[in-house]
Motif scaffolding. Structure first.
Motif, PDB file in Angstrom:
ATOM      1  N   ARG A  70      -0.047  -5.967   8.004  1.00 22.85           N
ATOM      2  CA  ARG A  70      -0.216  -4.830   6.890  1.00 22.85           C
ATOM      3  C   ARG A  70       0.852  -3.977   6.832  1.00 22.85           C
ATOM      4  O   ARG A  70       1.459  -3.240   7.758  1.00 22.85           O
ATOM      5  CB  ARG A  70      -1.557  -3.682   7.250  1.00 22.85           C
ATOM      6  CG  ARG A  70      -1.971  -2.855   6.384  1.00 22.85           C
ATOM      7  CD  ARG A  70      -3.148  -2.103   6.538  1.00 22.85           C
ATOM      8  NE  ARG A  70      -4.157  -2.651   7.067  1.00 22.85           N
ATOM      9  CZ  ARG A  70      -4.720  -2.787   8.480  1.00 22.85           C
ATOM     10  NH1 ARG A  70      -3.963  -2.196   9.482  1.00 22.85           N
ATOM     11  NH2 ARG A  70      -5.805  -3.543   8.878  1.00 22.85           N
ATOM     12  N   LYS A  71       1.535  -4.022   5.678  1.00 23.04           N
ATOM     13  CA  LYS A  71       2.786  -3.230   5.459  1.00 23.04           C
ATOM     14  C   LYS A  71       2.525  -1.791   5.143  1.00 23.04           C
ATOM     15  O   LYS A  71       1.536  -1.588   4.591  1.00 23.04           O
ATOM     16  CB  LYS A  71       3.503  -3.978   4.388  1.00 23.04           C
ATOM     17  CG  LYS A  71       4.024  -5.384   4.903  1.00 23.04           C
ATOM     18  CD  LYS A  71       4.767  -5.853   3.734  1.00 23.04           C
ATOM     19  CE  LYS A  71       5.535  -7.337   4.089  1.00 23.04           C
ATOM     20  NZ  LYS A  71       6.327  -7.810   3.037  1.00 23.04           N
ATOM     21  N   CYS A  72       3.580  -1.013   5.706  1.00 20.26           N
ATOM     22  CA  CYS A  72       3.477   0.503   5.229  1.00 20.26           C
ATOM     23  C   CYS A  72       3.895   0.624   3.885  1.00 20.26           C
ATOM     24  O   CYS A  72       4.899   0.043   3.392  1.00 20.26           O
ATOM     25  CB  CYS A  72       4.171   1.411   6.279  1.00 20.26           C
ATOM     26  SG  CYS A  72       3.533   1.186   7.837  1.00 20.26           S
ATOM     27  N   ASP A  73       3.344   1.607   3.322  1.00 17.51           N
ATOM     28  CA  ASP A  73       3.877   2.069   1.673  1.00 17.51           C
ATOM     29  C   ASP A  73       5.338   2.574   1.979  1.00 17.51           C
ATOM     30  O   ASP A  73       6.284   2.389   1.216  1.00 17.51           O
ATOM     31  CB  ASP A  73       3.041   3.262   1.211  1.00 17.51           C
ATOM     32  CG  ASP A  73       1.421   2.467   0.751  1.00 17.51           C
ATOM     33  OD1 ASP A  73       1.421   1.130   0.761  1.00 17.51           O
ATOM     34  OD2 ASP A  73       0.654   3.478   0.822  1.00 17.51           O
ATOM     35  N   PRO A 125       1.992   4.515  10.518  1.00 18.35           N
ATOM     36  CA  PRO A 125       2.796   3.479  10.937  1.00 18.35           C
ATOM     37  C   PRO A 125       2.945   3.506  12.244  1.00 18.35           C
ATOM     38  O   PRO A 125       2.852   4.493  13.104  1.00 18.35           O
ATOM     39  CB  PRO A 125       4.411   3.978  10.472  1.00 18.35           C
ATOM     40  CG  PRO A 125       4.017   4.974   9.487  1.00 18.35           C
ATOM     41  CD  PRO A 125       2.953   5.682   9.786  1.00 18.35           C
ATOM     42  N   CYS A 179      -0.348   0.650  10.042  1.00 22.50           N
ATOM     43  CA  CYS A 179       0.421  -0.269   9.520  1.00 22.50           C
ATOM     44  C   CYS A 179       1.610  -0.489  10.262  1.00 22.50           C
ATOM     45  O   CYS A 179       2.015   0.199  11.201  1.00 22.50           O
ATOM     46  CB  CYS A 179       0.456   0.116   8.135  1.00 22.50           C
ATOM     47  SG  CYS A 179       1.551   1.870   7.946  1.00 22.50           S
TER      48      CYS A 179
END
Length: 270
Positions: free
Chosen positions: A242-245, A214, A236
């Motif tokens: 792009r999203k982080c998990d 991140p 991310c």
């Protein structure tokens, strides 16, 4: 008594002139856009550039590790003097009864450096301004932790080299830093949360590396756009799409409150 030496934009082919470090008053050394080559080794003489505040070695062919031994000795870059607003001036000297008198010329020292991604002409140079530009060479290895001691520098550009390993969290100690460019290297790991403590950081570029995880949030990091992080497929979070998990993986790091002073770069064009 030499204080300012600008040999940039020539065709000089040589190794690093370490012997210049014996000059006790040399404050500014510009060797950009030449054909210097080889590693910057430990000098044989006591030539450590003890008064150096600005060094620009960009666009040459230097190889090997970043010059850690020199970085340890550049004490003038470690000083943090916030009150001085005077400019670097050129002086000539005259002798009267064997006593030297210094007289400032009517012009200030000038130089050209790449700052914040833009090639800029500094018609005047603040005496407190310190900068390191080693960009566009072939340096390799890690970013040395000793950089943390250079707390007076405002600009750090080591982009376009072959640097590896992670970004040292110790760079978060450079509290006066206004521009940091680490782009186009081979850096790995995550972006340290400690960098969010750099309250005066206006430009930050880590694009085209191999960073993951991140992007830190808070402080100046909320002002950087996508271009600061391009070319890192493992990063991310905002400002990237792009999203982080795990969106909670990068909480903002608490930092000292920012004072009222603004010590931004003062650039005047001639």
């Amino acid at each position: 008594m030499l204080e300012f030496l600008d040999l940039g934009n020539n065709h000089i082919r040589d190794t690093f002139p370490s012997w210049l470090g014996t000059l006790p008053s040399l404050t500014i050394l510009i060797l950009r856009f030449n054909r210097f080559y080889g590693a910057i080794n430990v000098p044989k003489l006591d030539s450590w550039f003890s008064s150096l505040q600005i060094i620009d070695l960009s666009h040459n062919g230097f190889i090997g590790l970043l010059p850690t031994k020199y970085l340890k000795r550049w004490n003038a870059m470690a000083d943090v003097v916030k009150e001085k607003t005077t400019y670097q001036l050129a002086y000539h000297y005259s002798m009267v009864h064997n006593i030297a008198f210094a007289h400032p010329y009517h012009y200030s020292m000038t130089m050209t450096m790449t700052n914040k991604g833009v090639r800029m002409e500094y018609a005047k140079i603040l005496e407190v301004f310190s900068a390191i530009d080693f960009s566009c060479n072939k340096f390799e290895g890690e970013i040395p932790e000793v950089v943390r001691s250079l707390k007076g520098i405002r600009l750090l550009n080591i982009s376009n080299n072959n640097l590896v390993s992670s970004i040292p969290p110790a760079l978060g100690k450079l509290m006066n830093l206004e521009a940091m460019d680490l782009s186009h290297n081979k850096l790995t790991g995550s972006i340290p949360l400690q960098l969010t403590q750099l309250n005066f950081l206006k430009v930050f570029n880590v694009s085209h590396n191999h960073l993951i995880g991140p992007i830190p949030k808070g402080q100046q990091f909320d002002t950087f756009d996508n271009s600061s992080f391009d070319g890192n497929s493992g990063l991310c979070g905002l400002p990237l799409s792009r999203k982080c998990d795990n969106p909670k993986a990068s909480p903002p790091l608490s930092s000292p409150s920012k004072g009222n002073e603004d010590f931004g770069l003062l650039v005047e064009f001639g």
